[in-house]
Design an enzyme around this catalytic site. Structure first.
Site, mmCIF file in Angstrom:
data_model
loop_
_atom_site.group_PDB
_atom_site.id
_atom_site.type_symbol
_atom_site.label_atom_id
_atom_site.label_comp_id
_atom_site.label_asym_id
_atom_site.label_seq_id
_atom_site.Cartn_x
_atom_site.Cartn_y
_atom_site.Cartn_z
ATOM 1 N N HIS A 461 0.830 -1.209 0.000
ATOM 2 C CA HIS A 461 0.000 0.000 0.000
ATOM 3 C C HIS A 461 0.864 1.258 0.000
ATOM 4 O O HIS A 461 0.697 2.146 -0.843
ATOM 5 C CB HIS A 461 -0.912 -0.019 1.233
ATOM 6 C CG HIS A 461 -1.779 1.189 1.385
ATOM 7 N ND1 HIS A 461 -3.113 1.190 1.067
ATOM 8 C CD2 HIS A 461 -1.511 2.441 1.828
ATOM 9 C CE1 HIS A 461 -3.629 2.392 1.297
ATOM 10 N NE2 HIS A 461 -2.672 3.170 1.771
ATOM 11 N N GLU A 462 1.785 1.332 0.952
ATOM 12 C CA GLU A 462 2.617 2.527 1.044
ATOM 13 C C GLU A 462 3.533 2.669 -0.168
ATOM 14 O O GLU A 462 3.840 3.779 -0.603
ATOM 15 C CB GLU A 462 3.431 2.515 2.340
ATOM 16 C CG GLU A 462 2.589 2.537 3.614
ATOM 17 C CD GLU A 462 1.595 3.692 3.663
ATOM 18 O OE1 GLU A 462 1.861 4.745 3.049
ATOM 19 O OE2 GLU A 462 0.542 3.529 4.305
ATOM 20 N N HIS A 465 1.729 4.462 -2.871
ATOM 21 C CA HIS A 465 1.850 5.920 -2.699
ATOM 22 C C HIS A 465 3.206 6.400 -3.230
ATOM 23 O O HIS A 465 3.301 7.448 -3.881
ATOM 24 C CB HIS A 465 1.743 6.287 -1.219
ATOM 25 C CG HIS A 465 0.354 6.324 -0.681
ATOM 26 N ND1 HIS A 465 -0.681 7.018 -1.277
ATOM 27 C CD2 HIS A 465 -0.178 5.768 0.444
ATOM 28 C CE1 HIS A 465 -1.780 6.887 -0.550
ATOM 29 N NE2 HIS A 465 -1.504 6.125 0.495
#
Length: 671
Positions: A461-462, A465
């Site tokens: 997820h990170e 980003h």
């Protein structure tokens, strides 16, 4: 001697010279940086030349190097490696910075020049990107209170300063509770726990100087403990402490702070002519209105609650079979859910975890980016702000694109959660600037470090980003990377999580920590087959939090937020054994700053898109389809905030999505 925060950084890739920077450098550096920035802004406001895009908007888009350097370093270490001095400085800096940026918005001469450019926009022959930046700049001034006069103008500046101070205090109170509250374990208390929890508890105890194993309030440690400890009394103690963060009375209690924040937000919105803070905040998001947000959340709430209640009945029967009468409690759910998953899917976290080594999952995230976007990652040996940090140079076809920094382990000096930030954003104005991007997580240490399935999802997820930052290809800093609507920003991150579930990725990178053997096919199928296990619980705890956040801001501010929280949860019928994912006193998304205030729903709004977007890959040539990857980069990852997010998504997919893909993806559609 020259303050290292103010000097030109002649370092590899312009990385901050962390080894040369000490805490005593921050205050004088900020003083000098604010002076430099004030002079820059004053020159723009007082420029005698007729206002045009270049001398107003372009000039505002030209960064103040000193201020960017000071803030990038300070807020990186304040969040990820805090100490008492840095906390003191953060309490001092936050209202000063709020006042500084509020003064820019309130500068009437500057606003007059921005407004003049806005009013002549149709005759300026601007590019689409320049039109977008001009619109966002003008809108930002208006929404910041630039058109207010007299007492209302003064009050707006006071509100902004006070909100900044309160947000900082909320964060620091939460950090203090998470740092100081631990559950010491005797050797007998370790019985029945998997080895990976025992090792993590011993490592945490060593880090805390506790003289023995402890359970901290870090999610990566307390959640496995709640899943596997057979001691119901210890689970209750651990869960109660975790749920009580920010609500223990005394100096670190956040309940009064939350109430004041909500009152000030409402006042701020009404000064600007809005009926509520939610109406103000959502105006610039994809959702646009509180009604649209509530409609989405309630469309998901019904199926999720029904699934959770059915699951609760099964778990209660399991608990009663163990000879424990009464109701299923929040500290029971994860324990019996783990036993149920073992029984129904023959999947045990203790069996799975050795295959999810941190280093191998980092390799997996990188490898997917290589296949999708042609990126290469080369380790860098450079000084960073903490020994736990690692860095890589990111290139494509030999060209430098970015520096990526990973800071993965939990420690007492780091706030909870996981996040991505850019110490330097991509831009081409006034000259080419490549990004420096950081992923910060809170994984439990180990040798080797092993992740849960949720942890591995967080890593992907990170990194999603991070890709949004690293692949950005715009001219202006203000629309670079993740500078997009809040309910669009989670699309790249949540979409990237899907590649963790691609079988060929797990077959290559999910290798056993001791034997090095790949995850067996039967275990891989169990993992994928259980992907939606306990999804009723996960969805309910999230949607409950999002509905409480919306209720706080959609109308008059509640005098007692805890009473309003209780009212909302009773109204939606929150199952007894499930709590909000983030209760008000530790709801950092909402109260540490304005980022997710009225916007915690954003994860689900983005999930509607990410489920549909990954379906586009499956409909094409598969998860690594080159054409879909190129379209994803062109229309979303590289575009930043250069266009309206609905336009960007439509350009990628050909249409906007409905909620069906989300419900199907979460397994909430009745079979």
């Amino acid at each position: 001697m020259t303050n290292p925060l103010l000097s030109q950084w002649v370092t590899p890739f312009g990385i901050a010279p962390f080894a040369e920077i000490s805490d005593k450098d921050f205050a004088p550096a900020l003083d000098a940086a604010l002076t430099a920035h004030n002079a820059q802004v004053a020159a723009i406001a007082s420029d005698p030349a007729p206002p045009d895009f270049a001398n107003v908007i372009g000039a505002l888009e030209t960064p103040c190097r000193e201020l960017e350097q000071v803030l990038s370093v300070f807020f990186t270490v304040a969040g990820a490696d805090s100490n008492p001095k840095r906390q003191e400085l953060q309490r001092e800096f936050s209202p000063r910075l709020a006042a500084h940026f509020s003064a820019i918005t309130a500068n009437k001469a500057l606003y007059a020049r921005v407004k003049a450019v806005w009013e002549q926009r149709d005759s300026l022959e601007l590019t689409d990107e320049q039109q977008r930046v001009l619109m966002l700049t003008h809108r930002g001034f208006v929404r910041g209170g630039a058109a207010l006069e007299g007492a209302e103008d003064v009050r707006m500046q006071e509100i902004k300063g006070r909100l900044a101070a309160l947000g900082t205090q909320f964060t620091q109170n939460l950090l203090a509770d998470e740092r100081e509250r631990i559950l010491p374990l005797a050797e007998a208390d370790l019985e029945g726990l998997p080895d990976f929890i025992v090792r993590s508890a011993r490592a945490a105890g060593e880090e805390k100087g506790a003289g023995g194993p402890v359970i901290t309030l870090s999610r990566s440690l307390i959640v496995p403990f709640l899943q596997f400890s057979p001691r119901r009394d210890l689970r209750e103690k651990a869960f109660t402490a975790w749920a009580a963060r920010g609500a223990g009375g005394g100096e670190t209690d956040n309940r009064g702070i939350a109430a004041e924040i909500l009152q000030l937000r409402e006042e701020r919105a009404r000064l600007l002519g809005y009926d509520s803070f939610a109406a103000y905040k959502l105006e610039t998001e994809m959702a646009k209105t509180p009604e649209a947000v509530r409609s989405l959340l309630m469309e998901v709430w019904g199926p999720a609650k029904a699934r959770a209640e059915a699951d609760a009945a099964v778990l209660t029967e399991m608990m009663h079979a163990d000879g424990i009468n009464g109701d299923l409690e929040p500290w029971d759910w994860r324990y019996y859910a783990a036993k149920r998953r073992k029984a129904e899917h023959d999947l045990d976290e203790a069996e799975l975890k050795p295959y999810l080594q941190l280093d191998r999952m980092i390799e997996a995230a990188f490898a997917c980016a290589t296949r999708l976007f042609g990126l290469s990652f080369k380790p860098l040996d450079i000084p960073l702000y903490h020994p736990d940090c690692r860095a890589w140079e990111v290139t494509r076809d030999g060209e430098h694109l970015a520096v990526f920094i990973g800071d993965y382990f939990a420690r007492g000096s780091k706030r909870s959660g996981a996040w991505c930030s850019a110490m330097r954003s991509q831009a081409k104005h006034p000259e080419r600037q490549t990004p420096v991007v950081i992923n910060v997580c809170n994984f439990a240490k180990g040798d080797p470090a092993l992740l849960s399935w949720d942890d591995a999802g967080t890593l992907f997820h990170e990194f999603g980003h991070a890709l949004h930052q690293m692949l950005s290809d715009v001219t202006y800093d203000s629309i670079s990377g993740t500078s997009v609507a809040r309910d669009f920003v989670e699309l790249p991150s949540q979409l990237y999580e899907h590649w963790l579930e691609v079988p060929e990725v797990l077959q290559e990178f999910a290798t056993h920590a001791e034997t090095g053997t790949p995850m067996p096919e039967d275990l891989l199928q169990k993992v994928l087959g259980a992907a939606n296990f306990d999804m009723g619980f996960q969805t309910v705890e999230y949607v409950a939090s999002a509905l409480v956040d919306l209720a706080f801001h959609d109308g008059p501010a509640p005098a007692d937020p805890m009473a309003e929280q209780a009212r909302v949860l009773e109204g939606i019928g929150l199952p007894h054994a499930i709590t909000m994912r983030h209760a008000t006193p530790h709801f950092a998304h909402v109260f540490s700053g304005d980022g997710y205030s009225s916007g915690y729903y954003s994860y689900m709004w983005s999930e509607v898109m990410d489920a549909d977007a990954f379906a586009a890959f499956k409909e094409a040539g598969g998860p690594f389809d080159a054409e879909r990857a190129a379209a994803l980069e062109e229309h979303i990852l590289s575009a930043g905030g250069s266009r309206d997010p609905a336009e960007l998504y439509t350009a990628f997919r050909g249409r906007l999505p409905g909620v069906d893909a989300l419900l199907t993806g979460r397994g909430l559609v009745p079979s």
